[in-house]
Write a protein that holds these residues in place. Structure first.
Motif, PDB file in Angstrom:
ATOM      1  N   CYS A  69       0.988  -1.222   0.112  1.00 43.51           N
ATOM      2  CA  CYS A  69       0.017   0.087  -0.153  1.00 43.51           C
ATOM      3  C   CYS A  69       1.012   1.148   0.167  1.00 43.51           C
ATOM      4  O   CYS A  69       1.687   1.297   0.769  1.00 43.51           O
ATOM      5  CB  CYS A  69      -0.871   0.103   1.189  1.00 43.51           C
ATOM      6  SG  CYS A  69      -2.607  -0.669   0.809  1.00 43.51           S
ATOM      7  N   GLU A  70       0.501   2.316  -0.776  1.00 45.58           N
ATOM      8  CA  GLU A  70       1.198   3.501  -0.853  1.00 45.58           C
ATOM      9  C   GLU A  70       0.615   4.270   0.508  1.00 45.58           C
ATOM     10  O   GLU A  70      -0.268   3.796   1.160  1.00 45.58           O
ATOM     11  CB  GLU A  70       0.821   4.401  -1.971  1.00 45.58           C
ATOM     12  CG  GLU A  70       0.930   3.490  -3.206  1.00 45.58           C
ATOM     13  CD  GLU A  70       0.714   4.324  -4.681  1.00 45.58           C
ATOM     14  OE1 GLU A  70       0.553   5.520  -4.522  1.00 45.58           O
ATOM     15  OE2 GLU A  70       0.674   3.793  -5.741  1.00 45.58           O
ATOM     16  N   ILE A  71       1.675   5.164   1.023  1.00 45.07           N
ATOM     17  CA  ILE A  71       1.314   6.028   2.120  1.00 45.07           C
ATOM     18  C   ILE A  71       1.172   7.462   1.593  1.00 45.07           C
ATOM     19  O   ILE A  71       1.985   8.093   0.834  1.00 45.07           O
ATOM     20  CB  ILE A  71       2.542   6.298   3.079  1.00 45.07           C
ATOM     21  CG1 ILE A  71       2.782   4.532   3.481  1.00 45.07           C
ATOM     22  CG2 ILE A  71       2.150   6.947   4.102  1.00 45.07           C
ATOM     23  CD1 ILE A  71       3.993   4.406   4.182  1.00 45.07           C
ATOM     24  N   GLU A  72      -0.173   8.104   1.771  1.00 43.58           N
ATOM     25  CA  GLU A  72      -0.190   9.485   1.265  1.00 43.58           C
ATOM     26  C   GLU A  72      -0.889  10.281   2.345  1.00 43.58           C
ATOM     27  O   GLU A  72      -1.722   9.912   3.011  1.00 43.58           O
ATOM     28  CB  GLU A  72      -1.373   9.521  -0.028  1.00 43.58           C
ATOM     29  CG  GLU A  72      -1.017   8.721  -1.117  1.00 43.58           C
ATOM     30  CD  GLU A  72      -2.204   8.757  -2.006  1.00 43.58           C
ATOM     31  OE1 GLU A  72      -3.261   9.176  -1.817  1.00 43.58           O
ATOM     32  OE2 GLU A  72      -1.870   8.223  -3.342  1.00 43.58           O
ATOM     33  N   GLY A  73       0.058  11.341   2.672  1.00 42.75           N
ATOM     34  CA  GLY A  73      -0.636  12.057   3.957  1.00 42.75           C
ATOM     35  C   GLY A  73      -0.264  11.370   5.106  1.00 42.75           C
ATOM     36  O   GLY A  73      -1.162  11.661   6.110  1.00 42.75           O
TER      37      GLY A  73
END
Length: 414
Positions: free
Chosen positions: A265-269
């Protein structure tokens, strides 16, 4: 996937995530959308002759993609030949801060270059004898030594490829890879697509008991929507569209909803975001200096994995926000034990996608390891994915661990 027949039961066991050798890429189901096969007789396939299958003949299902690579087009014919692949293909699923260097690979490992469907009578297996460098710390790359020299490999008609850095914007890409799954023709296939800018990415492993040396954290993984990348595709070379030089290797992809266990999973904010159908590759730029013009490999410029060792306590890589007491939420603790082979530590904590561990800004003052400052350290109270960056110093030494080789532990606050 349903298995009704005896053959189906066998195939399910063979391709089960618990026994599959490429745990970051599940095998393709029978109805998978596959990339087209490459042909050895197509003139446009010439640049993929160095790409082949990395496989173990001992155990179940170990299969990845790898490529002959050298630092020049004319390596010393007396030097051992080398292949590039993913770290989890070269040395298995090593820990979040682990590096493997100059270790025997063991018997039963082979590389077969030019692994096309229509040149089977020309396939030759070359033994893999050594792991020169492999890591899943901040990237996912591995370099293996073959049991033949460059002279022997060149005499068989196989030429090495070279690496190049990505200059400027991420280009459109193409990939030669060998997916495995419940279909026929496990040979070289071709995918092409665009890519996005690098993102912060994390992933852990499907397991009955959570591993304390995970999750892996790749702060600059490059996402792309290329089709057909499944188990066996790991380690495949990534090219700027139509070029000969390699810019990356395929690492992992999200094929099911969710985040964490077998689901990158990507991490955004600071928050985890799953991008279904997305694959990710690791840049090979940091390896450029290590591949020498004479065909050898020198890992002295790379992270040796000797930084401060931090052991996760507890049962997993995520914690809930603490219980409410007297109307207030109480934080829980990081619960990280520092190895006492080190004397001092400096660290910083922040959202994983916004905390560059390789930059000195934000690190605190040196603290004694004897005080174990990370055991009772309170976690942030806001849900998200956080990075703990640390550098250490050993007793009697004046040298600190380089910022660029910082130890990183991730924690997800639920």
């Amino acid at each position: 996937m349903k298995c009704l027949s005896a053959l189906g039961l066998f195939l399910c066991a063979l391709h089960a995530p618990s026994s599959w050798s490429d745990p970051l890429n599940a095998p393709a189901p029978k109805d998978a959308v596959l990339a087209p096969l490459l042909s050895a007789h197509d003139v446009t396939s010439e640049r993929f002759f160095a790409v082949g299958q990395l496989k173990s003949t001992i155990g179940i299902g170990w299969s990845c993609t790898a490529t002959l690579v050298a630092g020049s087009d004319t390596p010393d014919p007396q030097k051992p030949a080398l292949i590039l692949t993913a770290g989890h293909c070269a040395a298995g699923t090593t820990g979040d801060n682990e590096v493997v260097m100059d270790r025997p690979r063991g018997e039963g490992w082979f590389f077969t270059p030019s692994y096309f469907h229509d040149n089977k009578d020309q396939h030759v297996r070359i033994p893999i004898v050594r792991i020169l460098y492999s890591t899943m710390k901040s990237t996912d790359v591995g370099v293996l030594q073959l049991g033949e020299t460059w002279g022997e490999v060149l005499a068989k008609g196989f030429k090495p490829m070279r690496l190049r850095a990505i200059d400027g914007a991420i280009p459109d890409i193409d990939i030669a890879h060998i997916p495995i799954g419940l279909f026929r023709d496990h040979y070289l296939r071709y995918s092409e697509c665009s890519s996005r800018q690098p993102v912060a990415l994390f992933e852990t492993l499907r397991a009955i008991e959570p591993r304390k040396d995970m999750p892996w954290f790749w702060p600059r993984a490059t996402p792309n929507p290329c089709i057909g990348l499944y188990g066996g595709s790991s380690g495949s070379p990534i090219f700027a569209r139509g070029e000969w030089a390699i810019i990356g290797v395929h690492s992992t992809g999200l094929r099911e909803e969710g985040c964490g266990s077998g689901k990158p999973c990507e991490i955004e904010g600071g928050q985890p975001v799953g991008k279904l159908g997305t694959s990710y590759f690791a840049s090979t730029e940091r390896l450029l200096e290590a591949f020498k013009a004479d065909g050898s490999f020198d890992a002295s410029s790379l992270d040796p994995g000797t930084g401060i060792v931090i052991h996760r306590q507890g049962n997993g890589d995520s914690v809930p926000i603490g219980p409410e007491v007297a109307g207030e939420r109480r934080p829980v603790r990081w619960g990280m034990l520092i190895d006492e082979a080190f004397e001092s530590i400096r660290y910083k904590i922040g959202p994983a996608d916004e905390t560059p561990c390789e930059q000195p800004k934000g690190y605190g003052e040196a603290e004694s390891v004897l005080k174990q400052p990370l055991m009772d350290l309170a976690t942030p109270m806001v849900p998200g994915v956080y990075a703990l960056c640390a550098v250490g110093k050993r007793p009697g030494s004046t040298q600190w661990q380089p910022w660029s080789q910082a130890t990183v532990k991730l924690l997800r606050v639920e």
